[in-house]
Each structure stands twice: as C-alpha cells, then as structure tokens.
Design an enzyme around this catalytic site. Structure first.
Site, mmCIF file in Angstrom:
data_model
loop_
_atom_site.group_PDB
_atom_site.id
_atom_site.type_symbol
_atom_site.label_atom_id
_atom_site.label_comp_id
_atom_site.label_asym_id
_atom_site.label_seq_id
_atom_site.Cartn_x
_atom_site.Cartn_y
_atom_site.Cartn_z
ATOM 1 N N LYS A 119 22.727 49.289 41.550
ATOM 2 C CA LYS A 119 21.182 48.511 41.538
ATOM 3 C C LYS A 119 20.618 49.323 40.556
ATOM 4 C CE LYS A 119 16.903 47.798 43.621
ATOM 5 N NZ LYS A 119 16.140 48.291 44.668
ATOM 6 N N GLY A 180 6.876 48.902 47.508
ATOM 7 C CA GLY A 180 6.256 49.756 48.400
ATOM 8 C C GLY A 180 4.927 49.152 48.705
ATOM 9 N N ALA A 207 11.666 43.928 46.310
ATOM 10 C CA ALA A 207 10.493 44.835 46.474
ATOM 11 C C ALA A 207 9.224 43.977 46.908
ATOM 12 C CB ALA A 207 9.992 45.541 45.183
ATOM 13 N N GLY A 208 8.131 44.721 47.386
ATOM 14 C CA GLY A 208 6.914 44.100 47.926
ATOM 15 C C GLY A 208 6.823 43.317 49.311
ATOM 16 N N ASN A 229 12.847 47.814 51.791
ATOM 17 C CA ASN A 229 13.063 49.306 52.426
ATOM 18 C C ASN A 229 11.942 49.464 53.412
ATOM 19 O OD1 ASN A 229 14.275 52.333 51.368
ATOM 20 N ND2 ASN A 229 13.074 51.991 53.040
ATOM 21 N N THR A 230 10.655 49.757 52.649
ATOM 22 C CA THR A 230 9.487 49.990 53.078
ATOM 23 C C THR A 230 8.812 49.255 54.316
ATOM 24 O OG1 THR A 230 8.603 50.977 51.112
ATOM 25 C CG2 THR A 230 6.990 50.886 52.757
#
Length: 279
Positions: A119, A180, A207-208, A229-230
């Site tokens: 990645k 994040g 992301a986001g 992830n977050t």
C-alpha cells in the site's frame, strides 16, 4: 440441513466482469470475499485488535512498515498476531515523504515478508497527511517497474487517479477525507467522477471514514472496497463498530448492484393513479 431457498439476489447482474454468485474483490492475481480492508494501529490492546479484525470479516490487514520490526517481529507483536490469525498482511509505506523513502520501505517489506503487495503512501506534510502527487506518481512507477503489486493512496483527483490506473496500479485508493479525520465522504462528486474515468482498475475509498453510513455511501458510489483504521480502532466499542462496518460495506455493495431508483424533483405515486374510486 435443508438447502436455502433461492432469492431474487441470485438474478443480480454481473459487475466488472464478475458473476453475481462469485462477487469477489480481485487485486493483482488474488481474490478476496471481503471488500473491507482494515488497519492494525491505535487499538486499546492487541486482543481488541484481533477481535475487531475477526468481527470485520477483513482478509487484508495493513501494517505500517516504518513502525514495526518486520525482520524479527517479537512474539505476540501486532505483525506476529496478524499472521497467526491467518490474515494476509498488506504492508504500507505510511510516514514516507519522498518517492525514495517509499521505495526503500517497500523493498524492505518485500524482503522481510515475502510479498509483492504494497500500500503506497507518500504524504506531503504532517498537518493534512495529504498525498504528494509528484512523489506518489514517481514512487508508483518505480515500484510497478520493480514487480510490486501497488495499491496507491491518492487525492480525490480524477486526473491523478487515472494516471495511477494507466501506470498499472493494482488498485487506486482515493481518500474520502483526510486520514484519521472521521469526516466521511466530503466530496462525493469527485469520487463519482473518479469512478467514471477509472473503470478498469479496482477503486477503494481509503481514509476519513467515520462511521458505518460513510462506508455504505462509498460502496453505493460504485467503489470496489473500503479501507479504514481509526473509525474502528478509536470507536468507543471497536469490535461492535467493526461488525457495523462489515455490514455497511456489504449493504452498500448490494445496493449498488441492485440499482437505485432514479432521483426526481417531483413526486411520483408508487400506486397507479388509474381506476381510482370517484373517478
């Protein structure tokens, strides 16, 4: 056990050349039944990480190579636990600011983990963590020429995403919003444009994502997967959120393939207006 009765989903049209009964996500030469990819950082503890990964149904789990000892992972390290769990590790170049850094980290990952998967992240600054397009394109070309299967994290820019696809990236991963941030899909128009101009390469929103509805929106836009992830790791209840994200991705995919009704400015009665009483 009795055989399950057929449903109308059996008649769904194939998408991107895939049969409706075998709707797999194909990246490079490998196929996955889950369209949710998740990260391995920021969890309260390793056990919650493992429980969340299991609840998510994910098969690919990202690991930041610059933040782990890939050559001699300690027993019970995140990397060791992920491998023992039977998940495929997707190394990433998080924390790299130049093409040179990213290429070196990718080569280290390939040697240590025996995988060509990478990645690719090349960021421009510490505040926004937005991709540096010039360095990203340079790194992607070098890695592809070196035989890597590149999943490239990119801005929500149709031109950049088209260039990455034309270059030979195995997947292009435009952001929904900054890493994040939990802001969700802030520019669905651009993501829709990207889907229209990149039709021959898997697209994954990366992301986001903040909550399950964000993941559903991404999939309803026609994206092939979601990486996050977050949203799971820092949720109040990570394992429950992981399950919610799995269901959201599945729901969004099914809704996209089913085909939504056209949007209209004015109302349209769902029942026929002919033959009404009193006519």
């Amino acid at each position: 056990m009795s055989e399950a009765a057929p449903t109308d989903t059996d008649a769904l049209p194939a998408v991107a050349g895939q049969e409706a009964s075998d709707d797999l996500l194909t990246i490079g030469g490998d196929s996955y039944s889950s369209r949710l990819l998740i990260g391995s950082s920021s969890y309260p503890n390793p056990q919650i990480m493992l429980d969340a990964i299991e609840a998510s149904g994910a098969e690919l789990v990202t690991v930041a190579i610059r933040r782990v000892n890939v050559e001699s992972p300690a027993p019970e390290s995140h990397l060791d636990l992920i491998r023992k769990g039977g998940y495929r590790v997707l190394p990433n170049t998080a924390g790299c600011y130049t093409a040179r850094e990213a290429v070196l980290v990718a080569q280290l990952a390939r040697e240590a983990l025996d995988t060509d998967l990478i990645k690719l992240e090349v960021i421009g600054d510490d505040e926004t963590l937005m991709p540096d397009v010039e360095q990203l394109l340079k790194a992607a070309k070098e890695l592809i020429d070196d035989g890597f299967t590149v999943l490239a994290y990119a801005n929500d820019d149709p031109i950049t995403c088209r260039k990455l696809a034309d270059m030979g990236c195995a997947a292009v991963m435009p952001l929904g919003s900054p890493i994040g941030s939990g802001m969700g899909i802030v520019n669905p128009y651009n993501l829709r444009l990207i889907r229209e101009v990149v039709t021959d390469t898997p697209l994954i929103v990366d992301a986001g994502i903040g909550t399950a509805s964000d993941a559903t929106i991404a999939m309803e836009l026609g994206y092939d997967g979601v990486l996050l992830n977050t949203a799971i790791a820092e949720a109040q209840h990570p394992v429950a959120m992981a399950k919610a994200m799995r269901l959201a991705v599945e729901s969004g995919r099914l809704a996209y393939r089913a085909g939504r009704v056209p949007e209209r400015i004015y109302a349209k009665a769902s029942s026929s207006m002919e033959g009404r009483v009193g006519q």
